[in-house]
Design a protein around this motif. Structure first.
Motif, PDB file in Angstrom:
ATOM      1  N   VAL A 286       0.781  -1.188  -0.085  1.00 38.12           N
ATOM      2  CA  VAL A 286       0.200   0.231   0.392  1.00 38.12           C
ATOM      3  C   VAL A 286       1.003   1.651   0.221  1.00 38.12           C
ATOM      4  CG1 VAL A 286      -1.999   1.156   1.629  1.00 38.12           C
ATOM      5  CG2 VAL A 286      -1.633  -1.033   0.733  1.00 38.12           C
ATOM      6  N   LEU A 287       2.351   1.567   0.850  1.00 33.10           N
ATOM      7  CA  LEU A 287       2.843   2.741   1.392  1.00 33.10           C
ATOM      8  C   LEU A 287       3.736   2.850  -0.568  1.00 33.10           C
ATOM      9  CD1 LEU A 287       4.099   2.343   4.622  1.00 33.10           C
ATOM     10  CD2 LEU A 287       1.958   3.683   3.602  1.00 33.10           C
ATOM     11  N   GLY A 288       4.143   1.647  -0.833  1.00 33.90           N
ATOM     12  CA  GLY A 288       4.499   1.288  -2.362  1.00 33.90           C
ATOM     13  C   GLY A 288       3.843   1.927  -3.375  1.00 33.90           C
ATOM     14  N   ALA A 289       2.544   2.071  -3.702  1.00 33.59           N
ATOM     15  CA  ALA A 289       1.889   2.090  -4.558  1.00 33.59           C
ATOM     16  C   ALA A 289       1.893   3.763  -3.720  1.00 33.59           C
ATOM     17  CB  ALA A 289       0.494   1.674  -4.775  1.00 33.59           C
ATOM     18  N   LEU A 290       1.507   4.025  -3.109  1.00 36.01           N
ATOM     19  CA  LEU A 290       0.833   5.159  -2.406  1.00 36.01           C
ATOM     20  C   LEU A 290       2.317   6.256  -2.963  1.00 36.01           C
ATOM     21  CD1 LEU A 290      -0.837   7.586  -1.035  1.00 36.01           C
ATOM     22  CD2 LEU A 290       0.193   7.440   1.172  1.00 36.01           C
ATOM     23  N   LEU A 291       3.895   5.739  -1.969  1.00 36.38           N
ATOM     24  CA  LEU A 291       4.871   5.936  -3.293  1.00 36.38           C
ATOM     25  C   LEU A 291       4.738   6.269  -4.489  1.00 36.38           C
ATOM     26  CD1 LEU A 291       7.532   7.471  -2.350  1.00 36.38           C
ATOM     27  CD2 LEU A 291       8.067   5.853  -2.880  1.00 36.38           C
ATOM     28  N   LEU A 292       4.613   5.960  -5.348  1.00 36.11           N
ATOM     29  CA  LEU A 292       4.200   5.633  -6.757  1.00 36.11           C
ATOM     30  C   LEU A 292       3.419   6.326  -7.351  1.00 36.11           C
ATOM     31  CD1 LEU A 292       5.778   1.919  -8.325  1.00 36.11           C
ATOM     32  CD2 LEU A 292       6.612   4.278  -7.748  1.00 36.11           C
ATOM     33  N   GLY A 293       2.767   6.840  -7.001  1.00 39.08           N
ATOM     34  CA  GLY A 293       1.128   7.497  -7.176  1.00 39.08           C
ATOM     35  C   GLY A 293       1.691   8.968  -7.188  1.00 39.08           C
ATOM     36  N   ILE A 294       2.116   9.489  -5.695  1.00 35.24           N
ATOM     37  CA  ILE A 294       2.421  10.912  -5.026  1.00 35.24           C
ATOM     38  C   ILE A 294       3.872  11.115  -6.243  1.00 35.24           C
ATOM     39  CG2 ILE A 294       4.206  11.798  -3.744  1.00 35.24           C
ATOM     40  CD1 ILE A 294       2.628  10.158  -1.593  1.00 35.24           C
ATOM     41  N   VAL A 295       4.892  10.680  -6.596  1.00 39.65           N
ATOM     42  CA  VAL A 295       5.443  10.492  -7.669  1.00 39.65           C
ATOM     43  C   VAL A 295       5.107  10.980  -8.657  1.00 39.65           C
ATOM     44  CG1 VAL A 295       7.676   9.609  -8.577  1.00 39.65           C
ATOM     45  CG2 VAL A 295       7.819   9.447  -6.633  1.00 39.65           C
ATOM     46  N   ALA A 296       4.041  10.308  -9.424  1.00 36.64           N
ATOM     47  CA  ALA A 296       3.651  10.039 -10.918  1.00 36.64           C
ATOM     48  C   ALA A 296       2.643  11.743 -10.469  1.00 36.64           C
ATOM     49  CB  ALA A 296       2.711   9.184 -11.083  1.00 36.64           C
ATOM     50  N   ASN A 297       2.099  11.905  -8.910  1.00 37.64           N
ATOM     51  CA  ASN A 297       1.328  13.210 -10.059  1.00 37.64           C
ATOM     52  C   ASN A 297       2.441  14.694  -9.474  1.00 37.64           C
ATOM     53  OD1 ASN A 297       0.144  15.280  -7.919  1.00 37.64           O
ATOM     54  ND2 ASN A 297      -2.136  14.394  -8.597  1.00 37.64           N
ATOM     55  N   GLY A 298       2.858  14.132  -8.730  1.00 35.69           N
ATOM     56  CA  GLY A 298       4.420  15.605  -8.782  1.00 35.69           C
ATOM     57  C   GLY A 298       5.302  15.790  -9.510  1.00 35.69           C
ATOM     58  N   LEU A 299       5.421  14.634 -10.695  1.00 35.13           N
ATOM     59  CA  LEU A 299       6.101  15.366 -11.522  1.00 35.13           C
ATOM     60  C   LEU A 299       5.270  15.622 -12.408  1.00 35.13           C
ATOM     61  CD1 LEU A 299       8.413  11.896 -12.014  1.00 35.13           C
ATOM     62  CD2 LEU A 299       9.335  14.187 -11.187  1.00 35.13           C
ATOM     63  N   LEU A 300       3.723  15.119 -12.586  1.00 31.60           N
ATOM     64  CA  LEU A 300       3.030  15.781 -13.798  1.00 31.60           C
ATOM     65  C   LEU A 300       2.878  17.492 -13.475  1.00 31.60           C
ATOM     66  CD1 LEU A 300       1.346  15.365 -16.282  1.00 31.60           C
ATOM     67  CD2 LEU A 300      -0.644  14.456 -15.022  1.00 31.60           C
ATOM     68  N   LEU A 301       2.556  17.372 -12.251  1.00 28.75           N
ATOM     69  CA  LEU A 301       2.525  18.858 -11.949  1.00 28.75           C
ATOM     70  C   LEU A 301       3.957  19.764 -11.714  1.00 28.75           C
ATOM     71  CD1 LEU A 301       0.870  18.769  -8.685  1.00 28.75           C
ATOM     72  CD2 LEU A 301      -0.062  18.998 -11.135  1.00 28.75           C
ATOM     73  N   THR A 302       5.093  19.077 -12.247  1.00 27.57           N
ATOM     74  CA  THR A 302       6.237  20.155 -12.662  1.00 27.57           C
ATOM     75  C   THR A 302       6.682  20.228 -14.144  1.00 27.57           C
ATOM     76  OG1 THR A 302       7.310  17.752 -12.900  1.00 27.57           O
ATOM     77  CG2 THR A 302       6.806  18.929 -10.624  1.00 27.57           C
ATOM     78  N   ASP A 303       5.726  19.523 -15.209  1.00 28.63           N
ATOM     79  CA  ASP A 303       5.811  20.325 -16.599  1.00 28.63           C
ATOM     80  C   ASP A 303       6.371  19.803 -17.060  1.00 28.63           C
ATOM     81  OD1 ASP A 303       3.086  21.154 -16.627  1.00 28.63           O
ATOM     82  OD2 ASP A 303       4.037  22.622 -16.291  1.00 28.63           O
ATOM     83  N   LEU A 304       7.673  17.984 -16.550  1.00 30.13           N
ATOM     84  CA  LEU A 304       8.479  17.520 -16.438  1.00 30.13           C
ATOM     85  C   LEU A 304       8.534  16.191 -18.117  1.00 30.13           C
ATOM     86  CD1 LEU A 304      11.682  17.449 -15.929  1.00 30.13           C
ATOM     87  CD2 LEU A 304      10.907  14.917 -14.495  1.00 30.13           C
TER      88      LEU A 304
END
Length: 334
Positions: A286-304
């Motif tokens: 669960v924590l691993g999925a949450l970590l990857l979800g946060i990373v995916a969302n955060g990187l998307l917001l940075t317009d990378l």
């Protein structure tokens, strides 16, 4: 002459705290660090709308597929066809709804399609003796080809807006007391999986098969039967993710489930870092999925750039797993 045995000197103080404590919880530290970094880097990250988006759009489906993968890995194998189970469930679900069948009947057909994929894997693995990697890899390729044949070369199957039943829409976009329905389903699956592993004989046997299959076999337990049930269960859980995905986008897109495969594997193995023995566990997944979800969302917001997003995700997975390896290696001399 007497023989004297010596024991390795134990580390104390700060070194022991680092090797025995902080490194063991590298996943939690990484989760906190990533959350804090994106909170500072992107002003919109901490908004309620975006936090809900992380849970519903980035976390929900991934954690369901990752829970399915956790069962496969816990049994000592892996399932590369979880995306195929999702796709078959999605195709059956959309096709029957499009044909005018009740949503409940269509959903049951979708679950049956996912379970069929799991049963096919079970036959190959427990019945014939093919390794889980090769068996599920073959199912992945077969499933991809079947989908191409069923859709005239890979054409999506759309459900027109005027043909979307309310129950279908509720599954993907509904809420219970303001709580999104997809997330509620994910929480139920997480809780059920935790109970299976912690409180049932089946869960304990599966974990034992993954750790010491020889001991389980010689103890008289029907290991092949347990593995077979496990892979059917994996297909069934993945099918639930397929139903939710379909109800969310009201479309079946061939092979779309494969997009979750690598992240599900990553979340499961990241989750093993929470276990002192490096074993799959529901909390870690669960924590691993949450970590990857946060990373995916955060990187998307940075317009990378999309490809750099993949590099960032892969680097993070590598860092967490490497941290766990360093911890275990250090713990061996503690």
């Amino acid at each position: 002459m007497s023989l004297q045995t010596t024991t390795p000197a134990k580390t104390t103080g700060l070194p022991r705290l680092i090797t025995g404590g902080l490194l063991r919880y590298g996943l939690i530290l990484a989760l906190i660090a990533v959350f804090a970094a994106f909170s500072v880097a992107t002003p919109t990250f901490l908004t309620p709308v975006n936090l809900q988006s992380i849970l519903v759009n980035n976390f929900t489906l991934l954690v369901i597929v990752s829970i399915a993968m956790t069962f496969a890995v816990a049994s000592g194998g892996i399932d590369l066809s979880v995306g195929t189970a999702m796709d078959f469930a999605s195709f059956a679900f959309v096709s029957l709804v499009l044909a005018g069948q009740p949503v409940a009947i269509a959903a049951l057909a979708g679950l049956a399609a996912g379970a069929f994929v799991g049963a096919f894997n079970a036959f190959l693995i427990s019945g014939i003796g093919v390794s889980p990697f090769l068996a599920t890899l073959g199912t992945l390729f077969i499933g991809r080809s079947v989908q191409q044949l069923l859709t005239n070369g890979g054409n999506p199957v759309y459900l027109p807006p005027n043909r979307v039943p309310e129950a279908f829409r509720f599954l993907g976009h509904g809420a219970i007391g303001g709580f999104p329905m997809p997330l509620a389903i994910a929480i139920v699956i997480i809780a059920a999986a935790a109970v299976v592993f912690a409180r049932t004989r089946f869960g304990r046997v599966i974990l034992s098969i993954g750790i010491q299959p020889g001991v389980v076999r010689y103890s008289g337990i029907a290991a092949p039967a347990h593995v077979a049930v496990t892979f059917i269960l994996v297909g069934l859980i993945a099918a639930i993710a397929g139903l939710i995905l379909t109800a969310t986008v009201t479309t079946y897109i061939p092979s779309s489930g494969n997009a979750f495969l690598l992240n599900a594997i990553g979340a499961t193995f990241i989750g093993t870092t929470l276990s002192p023995l490096g074993r799959p566990n529901v909390g870690g997944t669960v924590l691993g999925a949450l970590l990857l979800g946060i990373v995916a969302n955060g990187l998307l917001l940075t317009d990378l750039n999309f490809y750099w997003q993949q590099v960032g995700t892969g680097t993070l997975i590598f860092a967490v797993l490497a941290l766990s390896f360093i911890n275990r290696k250090a713990a061996g001399s503690v």
